[in-house]
Every structure is written in structure tokens, then in C-alpha cells.
Design a protein around this motif. Structure first.
Motif, PDB file in Angstrom:
ATOM      1  N   ASP A 173      32.938  48.338  33.097  1.00 33.68           N
ATOM      2  CA  ASP A 173      34.133  47.523  33.334  1.00 33.68           C
ATOM      3  C   ASP A 173      34.672  47.711  34.747  1.00 33.68           C
ATOM      4  OD1 ASP A 173      34.189  46.314  30.847  1.00 33.68           O
ATOM      5  OD2 ASP A 173      35.424  47.888  29.939  1.00 33.68           O
ATOM      6  N   LYS A 181      34.786  44.854  37.499  1.00 33.80           N
ATOM      7  CA  LYS A 181      36.102  44.488  38.021  1.00 33.80           C
ATOM      8  C   LYS A 181      36.087  44.442  39.541  1.00 33.80           C
ATOM      9  CE  LYS A 181      41.009  45.739  37.695  1.00 33.80           C
ATOM     10  NZ  LYS A 181      41.983  46.701  37.112  1.00 33.80           N
ATOM     11  N   LYS A 235      33.009  38.814  34.975  1.00 33.13           N
ATOM     12  CA  LYS A 235      33.511  38.918  33.622  1.00 33.13           C
ATOM     13  C   LYS A 235      32.358  38.749  32.637  1.00 33.13           C
ATOM     14  CE  LYS A 235      38.177  37.190  34.589  1.00 33.13           C
ATOM     15  NZ  LYS A 235      39.198  36.178  34.211  1.00 33.13           N
TER      16      LYS A 235
END
Length: 489
Positions: A479, A483, A488
């Protein structure tokens, strides 16, 4: 703490670079340039030297690290440094004399099919001596918080110089016989460079005196000699036994296969550098619940990372061996067996750290001695029957039993358990992806085929692990990376 983390990160990167260079040497250069007989002979000499190294060092590299911090003055430091450097030298002299006196008896142990080794037997103690003093002076630097240079010499420098020597053989600047002597010379050079680097960090003031805590130091050193001998016997003992039953060329086949399989254990080195002190702290503070949680986390995270490396090796192994001489292909089965043993050891997480930091730390040595006995016995039984595959099976069986014994010991005595349902999910995922990718080959040259299959495997493995949340910590890392990249899922 900043120094520790900084050097740990750099050492991890250096280790990976070293393994990469070593992989290139092992897969492409050693088999083709040296040929299987002289490659096997080189491994025989280095394995023998590695077995002798703990006896020559008499555990002083670890003793120096453990007890140096207890010195309260510069005079005590000088006395202790002198002790750790001079005592092994004094004890090495009788060993060398015994070797010279009984040289003919030792040489008689070499089977006739491998009489080629007799001319090079003296290189084994010489190289072992260089290895021992390299470790001692590397420890000298480490206790003064300088670990990077020695690690670079050990992981990268030795392999780079080996690569240069191999290229020299290829272009006929060296013969294969000269290469063997040059290899021992490289270890001698590494020892000298590390010694002068250590002296630069801390100028020596040698004193012929004994430390005040001599009894404690000697007891600890005795355990280190035994544990170091156990570790090295497990790493190189099978190659020495192979040399007693089979021609040296079989050691070459076996060495290539085991090196490929050892890559599976590389991720554990990086994690253990961080986990060992955390484990020690939790045990000292008697935080049983947090320790159990850490045990589970290290287990599943190493299982995922190590499982990915294992999968990458297993599904591409046929193409890897296509890039080597055909006679090495018999080592494919060895890769699978040794690889599985390393994978099983990985999924135990910080098992070793828990035992070493407990009051039961001597149990690891006891179990290790049992493992050595079992490994030697199984090798003596299976090598005459099945050759290098028999040696690999002996290693798989003995290490699996050893790992199982350590697991049961921690579960029963310390009431800690590493496995969860995620363990089974990860094993199932690894098995399914292996079956999907292993039997599917791209009709391209090996390098391109390996690259394409690895990309597809990586995407599938990471995506499925992420979606099923096999590891919360790994998902958090993914993640954070996505990020930063504005991606995504």
C-alpha cells in the motif's frame, strides 16, 4: 540506533549483490571455464577449509563481539584484543605441526579416483587459517561499529576477484591449476586487507596477558567452536563426503545445485538482523503475548517472501540449466530437495532467535550435534546408493527433522506457536502457482523465457497474496509503495 539500522540496510544490499555475482560465477563461469573436475576440486578445498576455520579461530570472532563491550578501560580493550588475536595463532601451530607429521596418513584417506587432491591438500589448512583470521579481524572492526567494509570484502570482494581469475583462465593468462592457487591467494589477500583496515580503526598495542574473565571467555569460546563446527559441517560436510565416494566432478554438479537453492534462505538474513534484538528485548521483558505475535508474523512474512523466491527458482529451473553444460542437469532434483529444506526452515520464523535468547540456548547446540550425526550417517548411507541425489535427500531429511525438533521444543517448553490459518493458505497458493507455471514453458531463449515467466509469476503471486491478505504487514508495504506511485488496486 541510527548507525545500526543504516549499516544493516547497507549490509543487506551488499549481501544481495554478492549473491548475484556468486550466481553468475556459479551458473555461467565455473562450469564452463574450469570444467567439472577442477570446479569440483576447488569446492572440495574451500569446503575443507571452511570446516577447519572454526578450529583455527577457536570461536574468537564471536567471543570478541560478546565480551569487548565489557571492557571498562583502553588498557582492558588492548589486553582483550591481543588475547583474541594471539591465542588462536598459538593454538594453530600444534595443529599445523600435526598436519605435517601425519600428512601421509591423511593423504591415504583420499580415494584413488580423487588422488588429484593430494597435491593441493596443504591449501586446505592454509585457506582455513586465512578464513579464521579474516573473521577475527572483521569482528575487530565490528566491535568498533565498522561492519560494512568487512562484509563487502566477504560477500562481494571475494566473488569479484574469483570472477577476475576466471576471466584470466578463459583468456589463458592463468591455467586451471594456477587458478586453484590463486583462489587460496584471494582469501589470504582478503585476510590481510581486513587486518590492516581493523588496525586503521584501532591501532594495536599487543600485550601478552590474560583477560580477568578468562574462564567465562573460554567456556563461551568452547560453545562457539562446537556451534561453528556444526554449522559448517551442515554447509560443507556433504561435499567432503561426496569426495570420498565419487569423483570430484560430482561435487561440481552438487555445488551448483546447492548454491541455487541457498538463494531461498537469503531473505531470512535481512529479517533476522532486525528480529534478533527485538526478540531478545521481548524475552528480557517477559512479554509473552507480544513475543508469540512476533513469532507468527516472522513466520508468515518469511514464508511469503521465501516462498516467492523458491517459486521463482523452481518454475525456471529447467531454463536455468539449459544455460549450463548438459552434464549438470542431474542437479535439478538436488535443487528441489535442498530448496524445500530451506523453505521449511524459513517458515519457522525467528525460532532460532527465541531459543538463543532463552535459558535453553545450549539446546540448539545439542540439537545441532544430533543433526550433524544424523546428516553424516544419512550421507554415508544414501550417497553410495543414489549419488548426489542421495546426498540432497539426506540433507532434506536431516534438516526437516532438525527444524521439526526445534519447533516442538519451542511449542512444548515455551508455549509459543508460529503457524496460523494463513500458513496453510500460503502453502496452498505456492503449490497451485507452482503447478500452473512449472509445466508451461516459453519457446524462447532461456534468458527471455525466464524473464517473461518471472514477470507473470510476480504479478500473480503479489496480487493473490494482497487480495487474500495473507500478511497484513506485507499488504501495508505494498500500500505504501502504491501510494507513492499513485497506483490504486
Amino acid at each position: 540506533m541510527g548507525i545500526v539500522l543504516n549499516q544493516s540496510l547497507k549490509n543487506t544490499i551488499i549481501t544481495y549483490i554478492g549473491f548475484g555475482i556468486g550466481g553468475i560465477n556459479t551458473i555461467f563461469f565455473f562450469p564452463i571455464i574450469l570444467g567439472d573436475t577442477y570446479y569440483g576440486l576447488t569446492n572440495y578445498i574451500l569446503s575443507g577449509a571452511n570446516l577447519m576455520m572454526p578450529l583455527f579461530a577457536i570461536g574468537m570472532q564471536n567471543t570478541l563481539v560478546k565480551f569487548f563491550s565489557q571492557c571498562t578501560s583502553e588498557e582492558e580493550e588492548n589486553r582483550f584484543l591481543s588475547f583474541t588475536v594471539l591465542v588462536p595463532l598459538v593454538l594453530c601451530i600444534p595443529l599445523i605441526i600435526m598436519g605435517l607429521v601425519f600428512f601421509d596418513d591423511i593423504a591415504a584417506l583420499i580415494p584413488k579416483k580423487n588422488e588429484l587432491a593430494i597435491s593441493y591438500l596443504w591449501l586446505i589448512p592454509f585457506t582455513g587459517f586465512c578464513m579464521a583470521y579474516f573473521e577475527i579481524f572483521y569482528a575487530w572492526a565490528r566491535v568498533h561499529m565498522h561492519s560494512i567494509f568487512g562484509n563487502f570484502v566477504k560477500e562481494v570482494g571475494l566473488r569479484v576477484f574469483a570472477l577476475i581469475a576466471l576471466v584470466a583462465v578463459y583468456f589463458n593468462f592463468l591455467t586451471v591449476i594456477q587458478f586453484i592457487y590463486v583462489t587460496s591467494g584471494i582469501y589470504f589477500f582478503a585476510f590481510l586487507v581486513t587486518m590492516f583496515y581493523a588496525f586503521r580503526i584501532k591501532k594495536p598495542h599487543f600485550q601478552f596477558s590474560l583477560p580477568a574473565n578468562l574462564k567465562e571467555v573460554l567456556i563461551y569460546s568452547f560453545y562457539i567452536i562446537l556451534s561453528g563446527s556444526v554449522a559448517n559441517l551442515l554447509l560443507d560436510g556433504d561435499k567432503i563426503i561426496l569426495g570420498q565416494f565419487m569423483e570430484f566432478k560430482n561435487i561440481a554438479y552438487y555445488s551448483v545445485a546447492t548454491y541455487i537453492a541457498l538463494v531461498i534462505s537469503v531473505p531470512s538474513r535481512a529479517m533476522h538482523q532486525i528480529v534478533y534484538p527485538i526478540t531478545a528485548k521481548l524475552m528480557h521483558e517477559n512479554k509473552q503475548e507480544k513475543l508469540n505475535d512476533l513469532y507468527k508474523k516472522t513466520s508468515i512474512n518469511l514464508q511469503i517472501v521465501g516462498g516467492f523466491v523458491m517459486l521463482g527458482i523452481f518454475v525456471n529451473i529447467n531454463k536455468v540449466y539449459e544455460m549450463m553444460p548438459p552434464v549438470y542437469a542431474g542437479g535439478i532434483t538436488v535443487v528441489f530437495m535442498i530448496g524445500l529444506s530451506k523453505y521449511f526452515d524459513l517458515i519457522l520464523g525467528n525460532n532460532n532467535a527465541i531459543i538463543f535468547n532463552s535459558k535453553y540456548y545450549r539446546m540448539v547446540l545439542f540439537l545441532g550435534l544430533m543433526l550433524v550425526f544424523l546428516t553424516i550417517t544419512l550421507n554415508l548411507v544414501f550417497i553410495p546408493m543414489f549419488g548426489i541425489i542421495g546426498s540432497a535427500f539426506a540433507t532434506l531429511l536431516s534438516i526437516t527433522l532438525y527444524s521439526l525438533a526445534k519447533l516442538l521444543f519451542v511449542v512444548k517448553r515455551m508455549h509459543l506457536y508460529p503457524f496460523t490459518r494463513q500458513t496453510l493458505y500460503s502453502m496452498g497458493l505456492t503449490l497451485v502457482l507452482f503447478l500452473l507455471f512449472y509445466f508451461w514453458e516459453f519457446p524462447f531463449i532461456p534468458v527471455i523465457a525466464i524473464g517473461l515467466k518471472s514477470i507473470l509469476l510476480t504479478v500473480a503471486y503479489v496480487y493473490i497474496n494482497y487480495k487474500f491478505v495473507i500478511s497484513i504487514e506485507i499488504n501495508e508495504v505494498i500500500d505504501s509503495v502504491f501510494k507513492k506511485l499513485n497506483i490504486k488496486l
